[in-house]
Design an enzyme around this catalytic site. Structure first.
Site, PDB file in Angstrom:
ATOM      1  N   SER A 183      62.153  72.642  33.849  1.00 38.49           N
ATOM      2  CA  SER A 183      62.683  73.102  32.572  1.00 38.49           C
ATOM      3  C   SER A 183      62.938  74.603  32.654  1.00 38.49           C
ATOM      4  CB  SER A 183      61.692  72.799  31.452  1.00 38.49           C
ATOM      5  OG  SER A 183      62.177  73.324  30.233  1.00 38.49           O
ATOM      6  N   ALA A 184      64.091  75.048  32.122  1.00 41.29           N
ATOM      7  CA  ALA A 184      64.457  76.462  32.246  1.00 41.29           C
ATOM      8  C   ALA A 184      63.614  77.380  31.361  1.00 41.29           C
ATOM      9  CB  ALA A 184      65.945  76.646  31.908  1.00 41.29           C
ATOM     10  N   HIS A 185      63.260  76.899  30.160  1.00 39.32           N
ATOM     11  CA  HIS A 185      62.643  77.836  29.205  1.00 39.32           C
ATOM     12  C   HIS A 185      61.170  78.127  29.486  1.00 39.32           C
ATOM     13  CE1 HIS A 185      60.251  75.365  26.210  1.00 39.32           C
ATOM     14  NE2 HIS A 185      60.952  74.391  26.758  1.00 39.32           N
TER      15      HIS A 185
ATOM     16  N   GLY B  11      63.067  69.574  30.089  1.00 41.89           N
ATOM     17  CA  GLY B  11      61.965  68.853  30.725  1.00 41.89           C
ATOM     18  C   GLY B  11      61.769  67.461  30.144  1.00 41.89           C
ATOM     19  N   THR B  12      61.881  67.354  28.833  1.00 44.22           N
ATOM     20  CA  THR B  12      61.664  66.057  28.185  1.00 44.22           C
ATOM     21  C   THR B  12      62.688  65.027  28.663  1.00 44.22           C
ATOM     22  OG1 THR B  12      60.719  67.146  26.254  1.00 44.22           O
ATOM     23  CG2 THR B  12      61.532  64.901  25.940  1.00 44.22           C
TER      24      THR B  12
ATOM     25  N   ASN C  72      49.793  71.571  31.662  1.00 43.05           N
ATOM     26  CA  ASN C  72      50.256  72.611  30.743  1.00 43.05           C
ATOM     27  C   ASN C  72      49.157  73.158  29.842  1.00 43.05           C
ATOM     28  OD1 ASN C  72      50.854  69.759  30.016  1.00 43.05           O
ATOM     29  ND2 ASN C  72      51.164  70.632  27.991  1.00 43.05           N
TER      30      ASN C  72
ATOM     31  N   CYS D  83      52.581  71.043  21.108  1.00 44.67           N
ATOM     32  CA  CYS D  83      52.876  69.792  20.416  1.00 44.67           C
ATOM     33  C   CYS D  83      51.669  69.276  19.654  1.00 44.67           C
ATOM     34  CB  CYS D  83      53.325  68.738  21.417  1.00 44.67           C
ATOM     35  SG  CYS D  83      54.385  69.409  22.678  1.00 44.67           S
TER      36      CYS D  83
ATOM     37  N   THR E  15      79.539  66.692  28.641  1.00 43.91           N
ATOM     38  CA  THR E  15      80.062  67.972  29.109  1.00 43.91           C
ATOM     39  C   THR E  15      78.895  68.908  29.419  1.00 43.91           C
ATOM     40  OG1 THR E  15      82.025  67.680  27.767  1.00 43.91           O
ATOM     41  CG2 THR E  15      81.535  69.937  28.473  1.00 43.91           C
TER      42      THR E  15
HETATM   43  C1  LIG Z   1      57.234  72.062  28.101  1.00 43.12           C
HETATM   44  C2  LIG Z   1      56.904  70.884  28.945  1.00 43.12           C
HETATM   45  C3  LIG Z   1      57.730  69.744  28.970  1.00 43.12           C
HETATM   46  C4  LIG Z   1      58.945  69.603  28.092  1.00 43.12           C
HETATM   47  O1  LIG Z   1      59.993  70.422  28.505  1.00 43.12           O
HETATM   48  P1  LIG Z   1      61.147  70.802  27.454  1.00 43.12           P
HETATM   49  O2  LIG Z   1      62.161  71.525  28.271  1.00 43.12           O
HETATM   50  O3  LIG Z   1      60.512  71.655  26.410  1.00 43.12           O
HETATM   51  O4  LIG Z   1      61.675  69.512  26.899  1.00 43.12           O
HETATM   52  C5  LIG Z   1      57.398  68.714  29.825  1.00 43.12           C
HETATM   53  N1  LIG Z   1      56.315  68.784  30.610  1.00 43.12           N
HETATM   54  C6  LIG Z   1      55.498  69.851  30.627  1.00 43.12           C
HETATM   55  C7  LIG Z   1      54.338  69.878  31.550  1.00 43.12           C
HETATM   56  C8  LIG Z   1      55.757  70.937  29.789  1.00 43.12           C
HETATM   57  O5  LIG Z   1      54.936  71.984  29.799  1.00 43.12           O
END
Ligand SMILES: *Cc1c(COP(=O)(O)O)cnc(C)c1O
Length: 390
Positions: free
Chosen positions: A200-202, A72-73, A152, A326, A238
């Site tokens: 973001s996958a996680h 996501g970042t 978030n 964070c 890659t």
């Molecule tokens: C977790 C989060 C991110 C960052 O994503 P990562 O995959 O952890 O780098 C960005 N934006 C929001 C709203 C998030 O909750």
């Protein structure tokens, strides 16, 4: 008292077993480099492209509009810096909001140092952005609007469709950080008028370190990582084939199970909110009561410190958060709550609990019991609490 309850799914989610299985296969067996032309490379490429289809189909996009990233970042960085660089001849003005994730906010601040001008939109007390504020903020030199899909910390879902309509009308590129929303609520990039969407996958039962940026066909965006011609020349390096295949599996499961997951989470969320409001005095729900992610509970509990509640909950096996992961650990109150007009001292007593697939009614009832007991104990020790009623 040996119960373990994980209520921090907004920070990260466990990887689903089906996802872990797919990842292992692409690490151990189909380990080829997706750019190689031999059969090993072609097998990896096949997995990669199938994953792209799954991610695209979750948001109503075409597979060619999905760029895989490290998360996501990176996707947020790519959206803001990529558009800024591609459009700098056209204009220097960017619009975003005060409640964005730091991946957007700090990137916007960086661009300000590079000579761009950024407008940070206010939110109301529920954390909602007013689409009319977006309309009023757009200027002739505006190149990008970036508004998160769902917050978030407080879970408020923003009026993305209305903002998308305004951006389309004005011819401004529209990006949304969809990390908390994609996989959780139905999203169609075409219906909503999105040009760029961060995933973001996680945060959706996939692995960490993998994500995607949806880039609408025709949207100009410069690469921020230079090297080989991977990802249509937009993101060199890659490909993390195993991680991406896991992401694809997570996206496929999210699409198939979307209704089922919502039907599971909504009653749990509302049970948790109701329980806390009924059993503890002087509590306020943060975020919009209904325009809210199905798994998010965020409350301010007066006369207690969020950090103390977290530590006490942790001792009872309950994992929660005092805002975003964070900002936890720092004494600065959440920028999101402050932007919503929550006073400093109230923001300090905030607690975020985000539910997931494995949580049960018993978990929720246990957490309510724990919290009631902890708050009673902390308030008994708090000078603020003992004087509060005169
Ligand atoms: C977790 C989060 C991110 C960052 O994503 P990562 O995959 O952890 O780098 C960005 N934006 C929001 C709203 C998030 O909750």
């Amino acid at each position: 008292m040996s119960r373990k309850v994980y209520l921090d799914h907004a920070a990260t989610t466990p990887v689903r077993p089906e996802v872990a299985e797919a990842i292992t296969r692409y690490m151990v067996e189909e380990f080829g480099n997706a750019s190689s032309i031999h059969s090993f490379g072609r097998a990896a490429r096949k997995g990669l492209e199938e994953a792209r289809e799954h991610v695209a189909s979750l948001i109503g996009a075409d597979a060619r509009e999905i760029i895989f990233t490290s998360g996501g970042t990176e996707s947020d960085n790519m959206a803001l810096k990529g558009v800024a660089e591609a459009c700098r001849q056209r204009g220097k003005h960017i619009i975003t909001s005060k409640i964005e994730h730091h991946a957007v906010l700090h990137t916007a601040e960086h661009l300000e140092k590079e000579g761009f001008e950024v407008t940070y939109l206010d939110v109301d007390s529920d954390g909602l952005i007013d689409p009319d504020d977006v309309r009023r903020a757009i200027r002739d030199d505006t190149i990008l609007v970036s508004v998160m899909f769902a917050n978030n910390e407080v879970g408020t879902i923003e009026p993305i469709g209305e903002i998308g309509k305004i951006c389309k009308e004005k011819g401004v590129v529209f990006h949304s950080d969809g990390v908390q929303a994609v996989g959780s609520i139905p999203i169609d990039v075409n219906e909503l008028g999105l040009d760029l969407l961060t995933i973001s996958a996680h945060k959706m039962y996939g692995p960490k370190g993998v994500g995607a940026l949806y880039v609408r066909k025709g949207t100009k965006i410069a690469p921020i990582i230079h090297g080989g011609a991977h990802e249509r020349g937009k993101r060199a390096g890659t490909e993390n084939v195993a991680g991406i295949v896991g992401f694809g599996k997570a996206a496929e499961l999210a699409r198939i199970e979307m209704d089922e997951r919502q039907n599971h989470l909504l009653p749990l969320r509302d049970r948790l909110i109701r329980g806390i409001l009924e059993r503890i005095d002087d509590v306020k729900l943060n975020g919009h009561p209904t325009k809210r992610l199905p798994n998010n509970v965020n409350v301010s509990i007066m006369y207690v410190e969020g950090e103390s509640m977290l530590l006490n909950l942790d001792m009872m096996g309950v994992a929660a958060s005092s805002g975003s992961a964070c900002t936890s650990g720092s004494l600065e109150p959440s920028h999101v709550l402050l932007a919503m007009g929550v006073p400093h001292e109230v923001a300090h007593g905030s607690l975020r609990m985000t539910l997931g697939s494995a949580n049960t009614e018993e978990d929720v009832d246990y957490v309510i019991d724990c919290l009631e007991e902890i708050v009673k104990r902390l308030r008994a020790m708090s000078p603020l609490a003992t004087t509060r009623k005169g």
